[in-house]
Motif scaffolding. Sequence first.
Motif, PDB file in Angstrom:
ATOM      1  N   MET A   1      -2.393  13.439 -16.207  1.00  0.00           N
ATOM      2  CA  MET A   1      -1.818  12.576 -15.195  1.00  0.00           C
ATOM      3  C   MET A   1      -2.788  12.392 -14.032  1.00  0.00           C
ATOM      4  N   SER A   2      -3.468  13.457 -13.649  1.00  0.00           N
ATOM      5  CA  SER A   2      -4.423  13.359 -12.556  1.00  0.00           C
ATOM      6  C   SER A   2      -5.536  12.384 -12.910  1.00  0.00           C
ATOM      7  N   GLU A   3      -5.950  12.359 -14.188  1.00  0.00           N
ATOM      8  CA  GLU A   3      -6.940  11.378 -14.626  1.00  0.00           C
ATOM      9  C   GLU A   3      -6.389   9.960 -14.502  1.00  0.00           C
ATOM     10  N   ALA A   4      -5.140   9.781 -14.918  1.00  0.00           N
ATOM     11  CA  ALA A   4      -4.541   8.451 -14.911  1.00  0.00           C
ATOM     12  C   ALA A   4      -4.340   7.927 -13.502  1.00  0.00           C
ATOM     13  N   PHE A   5      -3.931   8.812 -12.591  1.00  0.00           N
ATOM     14  CA  PHE A   5      -3.652   8.366 -11.236  1.00  0.00           C
ATOM     15  C   PHE A   5      -4.877   8.421 -10.330  1.00  0.00           C
ATOM     16  N   GLY A   6      -5.993   8.947 -10.823  1.00  0.00           N
ATOM     17  CA  GLY A   6      -7.228   8.919 -10.061  1.00  0.00           C
ATOM     18  C   GLY A   6      -7.311   9.948  -8.964  1.00  0.00           C
ATOM     19  N   THR A   7      -6.428  10.960  -8.976  1.00  0.00           N
ATOM     20  CA  THR A   7      -6.453  12.014  -7.961  1.00  0.00           C
ATOM     21  C   THR A   7      -5.673  13.217  -8.481  1.00  0.00           C
ATOM     22  N   GLN A   8      -5.951  14.377  -7.925  1.00  0.00           N
ATOM     23  CA  GLN A   8      -5.235  15.588  -8.329  1.00  0.00           C
ATOM     24  C   GLN A   8      -3.841  15.587  -7.716  1.00  0.00           C
ATOM     25  N   LEU A   9      -2.837  15.809  -8.539  1.00  0.00           N
ATOM     26  CA  LEU A   9      -1.455  15.799  -8.084  1.00  0.00           C
ATOM     27  C   LEU A   9      -0.729  17.058  -8.543  1.00  0.00           C
ATOM     28  N   ASP A  10       0.211  17.496  -7.718  1.00  0.00           N
ATOM     29  CA  ASP A  10       1.087  18.599  -8.097  1.00  0.00           C
ATOM     30  C   ASP A  10       2.374  18.106  -8.742  1.00  0.00           C
ATOM     31  N   GLY A  11       2.634  16.806  -8.603  1.00  0.00           N
ATOM     32  CA  GLY A  11       3.858  16.272  -9.181  1.00  0.00           C
ATOM     33  C   GLY A  11       4.007  14.788  -8.918  1.00  0.00           C
ATOM     34  N   ILE A  12       5.129  14.258  -9.390  1.00  0.00           N
ATOM     35  CA  ILE A  12       5.440  12.835  -9.265  1.00  0.00           C
ATOM     36  C   ILE A  12       6.875  12.676  -8.791  1.00  0.00           C
ATOM     37  N   LEU A  13       7.079  11.774  -7.831  1.00  0.00           N
ATOM     38  CA  LEU A  13       8.411  11.355  -7.410  1.00  0.00           C
ATOM     39  C   LEU A  13       8.659   9.958  -7.963  1.00  0.00           C
ATOM     40  N   GLY A  14       9.742   9.797  -8.688  1.00  0.00           N
ATOM     41  CA  GLY A  14      10.047   8.512  -9.301  1.00  0.00           C
ATOM     42  C   GLY A  14      11.459   8.054  -9.018  1.00  0.00           C
ATOM     43  N   TYR A  15      12.139   7.614 -10.076  1.00  0.00           N
ATOM     44  CA  TYR A  15      13.498   7.084  -9.935  1.00  0.00           C
ATOM     45  C   TYR A  15      14.424   8.063  -9.224  1.00  0.00           C
ATOM     46  N   GLU A  16      14.329   9.327  -9.568  1.00  0.00           N
ATOM     47  CA  GLU A  16      15.223  10.325  -8.975  1.00  0.00           C
ATOM     48  C   GLU A  16      15.093  10.379  -7.451  1.00  0.00           C
ATOM     49  N   PHE A  17      13.897  10.080  -6.952  1.00  0.00           N
ATOM     50  CA  PHE A  17      13.673  10.009  -5.505  1.00  0.00           C
ATOM     51  C   PHE A  17      14.145   8.668  -4.951  1.00  0.00           C
ATOM     52  N   LEU A  18      13.768   7.581  -5.609  1.00  0.00           N
ATOM     53  CA  LEU A  18      14.078   6.240  -5.102  1.00  0.00           C
ATOM     54  C   LEU A  18      15.576   5.953  -5.096  1.00  0.00           C
ATOM     55  N   ARG A  19      16.318   6.586  -5.988  1.00  0.00           N
ATOM     56  CA  ARG A  19      17.764   6.343  -5.981  1.00  0.00           C
ATOM     57  C   ARG A  19      18.443   7.010  -4.779  1.00  0.00           C
TER      58      ARG A  19
END
Length: 327
Positions: A286-304
């Motif tokens: 995922m870090s490769e795909a997003f172009g940076t080192q990440l500890d996690g992702i916030l998605g629909y569960e956050f946006l709702r």
Amino acid sequence: MGKLLWGILFFSLSVVKVDANNNNDIIFEKNNKITFPTAEVLNEFTTRIPFKLIDHLIVIEAALLNKKGNFIIDTGSKTLILNKIHFPSKYSHRKKRKETSGVLDIIEDTDTRKLKEFILQNFNLKNKDSDIIDLSHIEKAKKMNLLGIIGYSILRDYEVFIDMHLHQITLTKVDKFGNTLDKKVYAEKFTDTISFKLKKHTIVLDTYINKQKLKFGLDSAAEYNQINKNSSKKALKYFFPSKRIILTGASKNTIEVMAGKLYRVRLSETTYCGPMITLLTNLTKMSEAFGTQLDGILGYEFLRQKRTIINYQKEKLYFVDYPIIIH
């Protein structure tokens, strides 16, 4: 333990490391434009587009090159992506093959086209790159007609209001400083503001789990949140697993991950989140795909939980309260 085959797309839609080459790109004719039949154009700077949720994906209806269908809104994707099934490359000798990073693995056979003009209703966006990828497995998993994915390269020119309450996205044009050209866009008042860092095309937020500071990306096409299984044990003790599931990625490969709920998440001293369904995963790809080192992702569960406004130029998120319903 039972296993579910979920078409989780938060990572598989992310496309990066594509360098356009004008000599090899296919040029769409000037009169080819994308339109949104159900959009409400408020003025020359602002339009509202209703969306539907297919599973947890934000999907809008659009028409392009005499085809009408669905586009996914994906803040985690770098470019505009067109589905190769519906937009085949007609000039194979001019195609430039790419190798593109996904999260589960490397996505191969990615072509690039440059749209001479990409028109969102009355908004004219010139010289936009688009990637051509076979998204047929997503169509099958989601049982929908999918023309493509609208990502950062399109959204960055606007302030983007993702309203899960009204099921609509408001796009309002901004200047180079991020100021909205329409001065009367929102009837609602902002309740909070959070700064973020834009790492390449990825929105990176300082995110706290209890007292542990982590880096999370905001991805509107993430059907469920993710947290890195290598994160601090002090943070992971607030992840409560419930079952194992199977994920299908961009290249149709699968992995098994643990699903559960994540508690004690906040973005600041005033912006808290309720418990959110989260996946415990290895985020190396995922870090490769997003172009940076990440500890996690916030998605629909956050946006709702949060009616969220994104301003890429100012690198800020604004939040609007859900209305109080009086019976």
